[in-house]
Design a protein around this motif. Structure first.
Motif, PDB file in Angstrom:
ATOM      1  N   SER A   1     -39.849 -34.841  76.579  1.00 43.11           N
ATOM      2  CA  SER A   1     -38.367 -34.335  76.348  1.00 43.11           C
ATOM      3  C   SER A   1     -38.974 -34.174  74.537  1.00 43.11           C
ATOM      4  O   SER A   1     -38.054 -32.802  74.033  1.00 43.11           O
ATOM      5  N   ILE A   2     -39.113 -34.396  73.845  1.00 47.33           N
ATOM      6  CA  ILE A   2     -39.781 -34.462  72.284  1.00 47.33           C
ATOM      7  C   ILE A   2     -40.619 -32.963  72.614  1.00 47.33           C
ATOM      8  O   ILE A   2     -40.113 -31.958  72.072  1.00 47.33           O
ATOM      9  N   THR A   3     -41.636 -32.585  73.257  1.00 40.38           N
ATOM     10  CA  THR A   3     -42.277 -31.447  72.888  1.00 40.38           C
ATOM     11  C   THR A   3     -41.763 -30.524  73.960  1.00 40.38           C
ATOM     12  O   THR A   3     -41.735 -28.986  73.371  1.00 40.38           O
ATOM     13  N   LEU A   4     -41.102 -30.610  74.432  1.00 38.74           N
ATOM     14  CA  LEU A   4     -39.661 -29.565  75.738  1.00 38.74           C
ATOM     15  C   LEU A   4     -39.454 -28.731  74.369  1.00 38.74           C
ATOM     16  O   LEU A   4     -38.899 -27.596  73.849  1.00 38.74           O
ATOM     17  N   ILE A   5     -38.258 -29.723  73.644  1.00 36.12           N
ATOM     18  CA  ILE A   5     -37.340 -28.612  72.575  1.00 36.12           C
ATOM     19  C   ILE A   5     -38.490 -28.280  71.602  1.00 36.12           C
ATOM     20  O   ILE A   5     -38.087 -27.253  70.527  1.00 36.12           O
ATOM     21  N   LEU A   6     -39.467 -29.029  70.869  1.00 35.11           N
ATOM     22  CA  LEU A   6     -40.357 -28.203  69.956  1.00 35.11           C
ATOM     23  C   LEU A   6     -40.412 -26.998  70.264  1.00 35.11           C
ATOM     24  O   LEU A   6     -41.333 -25.829  69.929  1.00 35.11           O
ATOM     25  N   ALA A   7     -41.449 -26.990  71.507  1.00 31.22           N
ATOM     26  CA  ALA A   7     -41.491 -25.770  72.166  1.00 31.22           C
ATOM     27  C   ALA A   7     -40.743 -25.014  72.219  1.00 31.22           C
ATOM     28  O   ALA A   7     -41.253 -23.607  72.427  1.00 31.22           O
ATOM     29  N   ALA A   8     -39.458 -24.801  72.792  1.00 32.11           N
ATOM     30  CA  ALA A   8     -39.313 -24.060  73.527  1.00 32.11           C
ATOM     31  C   ALA A   8     -37.914 -23.511  71.984  1.00 32.11           C
ATOM     32  O   ALA A   8     -38.244 -22.417  72.301  1.00 32.11           O
ATOM     33  N   GLN A   9     -38.444 -24.693  70.541  1.00 29.59           N
ATOM     34  CA  GLN A   9     -38.054 -23.821  69.473  1.00 29.59           C
ATOM     35  C   GLN A   9     -39.078 -22.796  68.833  1.00 29.59           C
ATOM     36  O   GLN A   9     -38.897 -22.555  67.655  1.00 29.59           O
ATOM     37  N   GLY A  10     -39.909 -23.361  69.543  1.00 32.08           N
ATOM     38  CA  GLY A  10     -41.704 -22.025  69.092  1.00 32.08           C
ATOM     39  C   GLY A  10     -42.105 -23.286  67.612  1.00 32.08           C
ATOM     40  O   GLY A  10     -43.401 -22.615  67.044  1.00 32.08           O
ATOM     41  N   LEU A  11     -41.962 -24.394  67.279  1.00 38.03           N
ATOM     42  CA  LEU A  11     -42.927 -25.540  66.382  1.00 38.03           C
ATOM     43  C   LEU A  11     -43.832 -25.944  67.589  1.00 38.03           C
ATOM     44  O   LEU A  11     -44.368 -26.403  66.595  1.00 38.03           O
ATOM     45  N   VAL A  12     -43.860 -25.909  68.199  1.00 36.73           N
ATOM     46  CA  VAL A  12     -45.790 -26.350  69.001  1.00 36.73           C
ATOM     47  C   VAL A  12     -45.708 -25.340  70.203  1.00 36.73           C
ATOM     48  O   VAL A  12     -45.079 -24.920  70.420  1.00 36.73           O
ATOM     49  N   GLN A  13     -47.427 -25.329  70.236  1.00 34.82           N
ATOM     50  CA  GLN A  13     -47.762 -24.260  70.631  1.00 34.82           C
ATOM     51  C   GLN A  13     -49.022 -24.222  71.049  1.00 34.82           C
ATOM     52  O   GLN A  13     -49.776 -24.860  69.936  1.00 34.82           O
TER      53      GLN A  13
ATOM     54  N   VAL B   1     -49.427 -43.200  78.969  1.00 34.70           N
ATOM     55  CA  VAL B   1     -48.706 -42.557  79.848  1.00 34.70           C
ATOM     56  C   VAL B   1     -47.829 -41.477  78.557  1.00 34.70           C
ATOM     57  O   VAL B   1     -47.104 -40.466  78.761  1.00 34.70           O
ATOM     58  N   PHE B   2     -47.161 -41.599  77.665  1.00 41.85           N
ATOM     59  CA  PHE B   2     -46.455 -41.364  76.236  1.00 41.85           C
ATOM     60  C   PHE B   2     -47.238 -39.672  76.314  1.00 41.85           C
ATOM     61  O   PHE B   2     -47.182 -38.842  75.816  1.00 41.85           O
ATOM     62  N   ALA B   3     -48.439 -40.078  75.676  1.00 41.37           N
ATOM     63  CA  ALA B   3     -49.533 -38.777  75.015  1.00 41.37           C
ATOM     64  C   ALA B   3     -49.896 -37.936  76.498  1.00 41.37           C
ATOM     65  O   ALA B   3     -49.549 -36.649  75.990  1.00 41.37           O
ATOM     66  N   PHE B   4     -49.577 -38.056  77.310  1.00 40.60           N
ATOM     67  CA  PHE B   4     -50.168 -37.176  78.786  1.00 40.60           C
ATOM     68  C   PHE B   4     -48.185 -36.689  79.094  1.00 40.60           C
ATOM     69  O   PHE B   4     -47.922 -35.470  79.329  1.00 40.60           O
ATOM     70  N   GLY B   5     -47.236 -37.287  78.923  1.00 39.50           N
ATOM     71  CA  GLY B   5     -45.966 -36.937  78.745  1.00 39.50           C
ATOM     72  C   GLY B   5     -45.987 -35.664  77.627  1.00 39.50           C
ATOM     73  O   GLY B   5     -44.474 -34.946  78.009  1.00 39.50           O
ATOM     74  N   LEU B   6     -46.005 -35.961  76.632  1.00 40.60           N
ATOM     75  CA  LEU B   6     -46.214 -34.920  75.426  1.00 40.60           C
ATOM     76  C   LEU B   6     -47.114 -33.526  75.666  1.00 40.60           C
ATOM     77  O   LEU B   6     -46.270 -32.386  75.891  1.00 40.60           O
ATOM     78  N   LEU B   7     -47.901 -34.107  76.981  1.00 38.51           N
ATOM     79  CA  LEU B   7     -48.371 -32.497  77.327  1.00 38.51           C
ATOM     80  C   LEU B   7     -47.848 -31.799  78.448  1.00 38.51           C
ATOM     81  O   LEU B   7     -47.962 -30.989  78.538  1.00 38.51           O
ATOM     82  N   HIS B   8     -47.132 -32.727  79.461  1.00 37.95           N
ATOM     83  CA  HIS B   8     -46.470 -31.713  80.316  1.00 37.95           C
ATOM     84  C   HIS B   8     -44.719 -31.314  79.825  1.00 37.95           C
ATOM     85  O   HIS B   8     -44.362 -30.572  80.633  1.00 37.95           O
ATOM     86  N   GLY B   9     -44.542 -31.650  78.668  1.00 37.48           N
ATOM     87  CA  GLY B   9     -43.236 -31.614  78.338  1.00 37.48           C
ATOM     88  C   GLY B   9     -43.331 -29.987  77.701  1.00 37.48           C
ATOM     89  O   GLY B   9     -43.429 -28.552  77.935  1.00 37.48           O
ATOM     90  N   LEU B  10     -45.414 -29.476  77.258  1.00 34.43           N
ATOM     91  CA  LEU B  10     -45.201 -28.616  77.229  1.00 34.43           C
ATOM     92  C   LEU B  10     -45.588 -27.906  78.424  1.00 34.43           C
ATOM     93  O   LEU B  10     -45.022 -26.170  78.176  1.00 34.43           O
ATOM     94  N   GLY B  11     -45.510 -27.713  79.549  1.00 33.02           N
ATOM     95  CA  GLY B  11     -45.917 -27.761  80.763  1.00 33.02           C
ATOM     96  C   GLY B  11     -44.432 -26.682  81.299  1.00 33.02           C
ATOM     97  O   GLY B  11     -43.923 -25.631  81.398  1.00 33.02           O
ATOM     98  N   PHE B  12     -43.539 -28.144  81.083  1.00 35.85           N
ATOM     99  CA  PHE B  12     -42.110 -27.143  81.339  1.00 35.85           C
ATOM    100  C   PHE B  12     -41.623 -26.301  80.518  1.00 35.85           C
ATOM    101  O   PHE B  12     -40.747 -25.839  80.879  1.00 35.85           O
ATOM    102  N   ALA B  13     -41.923 -26.785  78.904  1.00 35.12           N
ATOM    103  CA  ALA B  13     -41.361 -25.851  77.668  1.00 35.12           C
ATOM    104  C   ALA B  13     -42.210 -23.829  78.026  1.00 35.12           C
ATOM    105  O   ALA B  13     -41.131 -22.577  77.738  1.00 35.12           O
ATOM    106  N   ALA B  14     -42.940 -23.781  78.447  1.00 34.38           N
ATOM    107  CA  ALA B  14     -44.303 -22.598  78.854  1.00 34.38           C
ATOM    108  C   ALA B  14     -42.392 -21.801  79.314  1.00 34.38           C
ATOM    109  O   ALA B  14     -42.732 -20.433  79.459  1.00 34.38           O
ATOM    110  N   LEU B  15     -42.680 -22.471  80.872  1.00 36.56           N
ATOM    111  CA  LEU B  15     -41.191 -21.058  81.672  1.00 36.56           C
ATOM    112  C   LEU B  15     -40.034 -21.395  80.864  1.00 36.56           C
ATOM    113  O   LEU B  15     -39.926 -19.866  81.444  1.00 36.56           O
ATOM    114  N   LEU B  16     -39.230 -22.181  79.975  1.00 34.45           N
ATOM    115  CA  LEU B  16     -38.701 -21.866  79.918  1.00 34.45           C
ATOM    116  C   LEU B  16     -39.044 -20.584  78.258  1.00 34.45           C
ATOM    117  O   LEU B  16     -37.858 -19.563  78.248  1.00 34.45           O
TER     118      LEU B  16
END
Length: 248
Positions: A116-128, A163-178
Motif C-alpha cells: 500500500s505504501i509503495t502503491l501510493i508513492l509510485a502512483a504519485q511519481g515519488l518512487v520509480q 515479507v514487508f520488504a517484498f511487499g514494497l516491491l509488489h506495490g511497485l508492480g501494482f502501481a505500474a498498471l495504474l
C-alpha cells in the motif's frame, strides 16, 4: 500422491490460465475495443497508448463517483484473480508457511501495509523503478518464500521483515498498471484506495480458496509436511522459471 496430484493440477491451471501477468490490455476500465495492432515504430505505439489513456481519464471523469469506485475495486480484484498469477503464488507461499491463523494474518498484514505504501508513492511519481527489475524481483520473492517453507519448520523471526520488504516491491508492480492507465486527478486518493481494496479482496479470496481446497476437501492441515513441502517446491520452481525468463 493424491495430494500432490491435486496441487499439480491447481498450479498447472494457474500457469496456463495466464503465464504473463500484469498485462495492461486486460485492465477493463471502459468499453474500449482492443485488437491486435501492428505499429510502424515505437513512437506511434506510445502515441496510441497515450491517446487511450487520455480517453479513459475523460470517460472516468464523467462517471459518478460510485461507479468509478466500483471500477477500480473490480480492477484491483482482477489484478489478483485471475491476472496476477505471481501475486497468487506469493500469497500461497505465505499460506503454506504458517502453522497458525494468527501468524498468517500478521504476514498478510505486513505484505498489505508494504504494498500500500509503495502503491501510493509510485502512483504519485515519488518512487520509480524499472519495470523489468520489479518483475524479476517479484519472481525471486516467490522463490525465496517457497524455499524458506521447505527449510524451516516454523516461521523465522525475520520472516515478517522479509515479507514487508517484498511487499514494497509488489506495490511497485501494482502501481505500474495504474501509471500506464492514469487516475482521475479529482479522485486520485479515493481511486487508489478503491484499487487497493480490490487487491485485498483478491488476496483474501486466494487464502479462502486454498483453505477450502485443503482443509475441507483433502481434510489436511495446510502446514503439514505432506502438503507444505510439495506445494512449496512447485511454487519455487515456477517462481525460478519466471525469474530466469524475466532476466534473460
Amino acid at each position: 500422491m493424491k495430494v500432490i496430484n491435486i496441487i499439480l493440477i491447481f498450479l498447472f491451471f494457474l500457469i496456463n490460465h495466464n503465464i504473463h501477468s500484469h498485462n495492461p490490455e486486460d485492465f477493463m476500465i471502459a468499453e474500449i475495443e482492443r485488437g491486435q495492432m501492428n505499429f510502424e515504430n515505437e513512437q506511434i505505439a506510445l502515441e496510441y497508448g497515450a491517446a487511450l489513456k487520455r480517453q479513459r481519464i475523460r470517460r472516468l471523469s464523467a462517471m459518478p463517483f460510485i461507479k468509478k469506485f466500483y471500477i477500480f475495486v473490480k480492477a484491483g480484484f482482477e489484478h489478483i484473480i485471475p491476472q496476477g498469477i505471481d501475486h497468487i503464488l506469493f500469497v500461497l507461499g505465505l499460506f503454506f508457511s504458517c502453522m497458525t491463523l494468527r501468524a498468517l494474518l500478521w504476514q498478510v498484514t505486513a505484505f498489505t501495509v508494504a504494498h500500500s505504501i509503495t502503491l501510493i508513492l509510485a502512483a504519485q511519481g515519488l518512487v520509480q523503478l524499472r519495470g523489468d527489475i520489479v518483475e524479476a524481483i517479484i519472481a525471486l520473492s516467490i522463490v525465496w518464500v517457497a524455499v524458506e517453507n521447505c527449510l524451516y519448520k516454523e516461521t523465522s523471526r525475520w520472516r515478517y521483515l522479509i515479507v514487508f520488504a517484498f511487499g514494497l516491491l509488489h506495490g511497485l508492480g501494482f502501481a505500474a498498471l495504474l501509471t500506464q492507465y492514469g487516475l482521475p486527478k479529482d479522485n486520485f486518493i479515493s481511486m487508489l484506495l478503491a484499487f487497493n481494496v480490490g487487491v485485498e479482496f483478491g488476496q483474501l479470496a486466494v487464502l479462502l480458496i486454498a483453505f477450502i481446497l485443503i482443509k475441507l476437501l483433502l481434510k489436511k492441515n495446510w502446514y503439514s509436511d505432506e502438503i507444505k513441502i510439495p506445494a512449496s517446491l512447485m511454487i519455487a520452481i515456477i517462481g525460478l522459471f519466471w525469474f530466469i525468463e524475466r532476466v534473460v
